[in-house]
Write a protein that holds these residues in place. Structure first.
Motif, PDB file in Angstrom:
ATOM      1  N   HIS A  48      17.349  16.793   7.516  1.00 38.20           N
ATOM      2  CA  HIS A  48      17.334  17.978   6.659  1.00 38.20           C
ATOM      3  C   HIS A  48      16.448  18.992   7.345  1.00 38.20           C
ATOM      4  N   VAL A  49      16.929  20.211   7.454  1.00 38.24           N
ATOM      5  CA  VAL A  49      16.148  21.257   8.089  1.00 38.24           C
ATOM      6  C   VAL A  49      15.442  22.048   6.990  1.00 38.24           C
ATOM      7  N   SER A  56      22.491  16.645   7.121  1.00 36.90           N
ATOM      8  CA  SER A  56      23.635  15.933   7.692  1.00 36.90           C
ATOM      9  C   SER A  56      23.278  14.482   7.961  1.00 36.90           C
ATOM     10  N   ALA A  57      24.337  13.688   8.120  1.00 35.83           N
ATOM     11  CA  ALA A  57      24.207  12.268   8.445  1.00 35.83           C
ATOM     12  C   ALA A  57      25.217  11.968   9.545  1.00 35.83           C
ATOM     13  N   ALA A  58      24.849  11.066  10.444  1.00 29.72           N
ATOM     14  CA  ALA A  58      25.741  10.748  11.551  1.00 29.72           C
ATOM     15  C   ALA A  58      25.457   9.349  12.079  1.00 29.72           C
ATOM     16  N   THR A  76      19.696  17.657  -0.166  1.00 28.67           N
ATOM     17  CA  THR A  76      19.473  16.283   0.277  1.00 28.67           C
ATOM     18  C   THR A  76      18.189  16.194   1.096  1.00 28.67           C
ATOM     19  N   SER A  77      17.324  15.260   0.756  1.00 25.65           N
ATOM     20  CA  SER A  77      16.078  15.072   1.498  1.00 25.65           C
ATOM     21  C   SER A  77      16.357  14.360   2.827  1.00 25.65           C
ATOM     22  N   ALA A  81      19.223  11.571   3.597  1.00 28.03           N
ATOM     23  CA  ALA A  81      20.139  11.795   4.714  1.00 28.03           C
ATOM     24  C   ALA A  81      20.165  10.585   5.645  1.00 28.03           C
ATOM     25  N   GLU A  82      19.000   9.994   5.889  1.00 26.79           N
ATOM     26  CA  GLU A  82      18.935   8.765   6.703  1.00 26.79           C
ATOM     27  C   GLU A  82      19.723   7.638   6.037  1.00 26.79           C
TER      28      GLU A  82
END
Length: 93
Positions: A48-49, A56-58, A76-77, A81-82
């Motif tokens: 998260h920026v 984002s998640a990847a 989303t924190s 996100a993790e």
């Protein structure tokens, strides 16, 4: 039932967060190749920026040259996100 994960904290004994990033990367790669050379490697990341509306998640699976990314809700924190990245990867597996 799910197998109990094998968790290793030994990398923490070899590097410090103030070490050179190239050194930390090399130590990480050596440990992965030495200890888990026969396992399927899956790398996840979620972020998260702060101050922007992006999360984002990847995940990436080098053995298959496969990657998947997903944009998440702006609220989303980093922690969520993790977790989303791990869930995304588990749905692939």
């Amino acid at each position: 039932t799910l197998a109990v994960p094998n968790i290793s904290l030994e990398l923490k004994q070899n590097i410090d967060r103030n070490d050179n990033p190239h050194y930390m990367l090399q130590c990480s790669k050596e440990l992965i190749q030495t200890k888990w050379h026969s396992n399927l490697h899956i790398f996840t990341d979620g972020s998260h920026v702060p101050g922007q509306v992006t999360s984002s998640a990847a995940f990436w699976v080098p053995a298959f040259s496969y990657k998947k990314c997903k944009r998440l809700s702006y609220s989303t924190s980093s922690f969520k996100a993790e977790l989303a990245a791990i869930i995304l990867d588990l749905t692939w597996v």
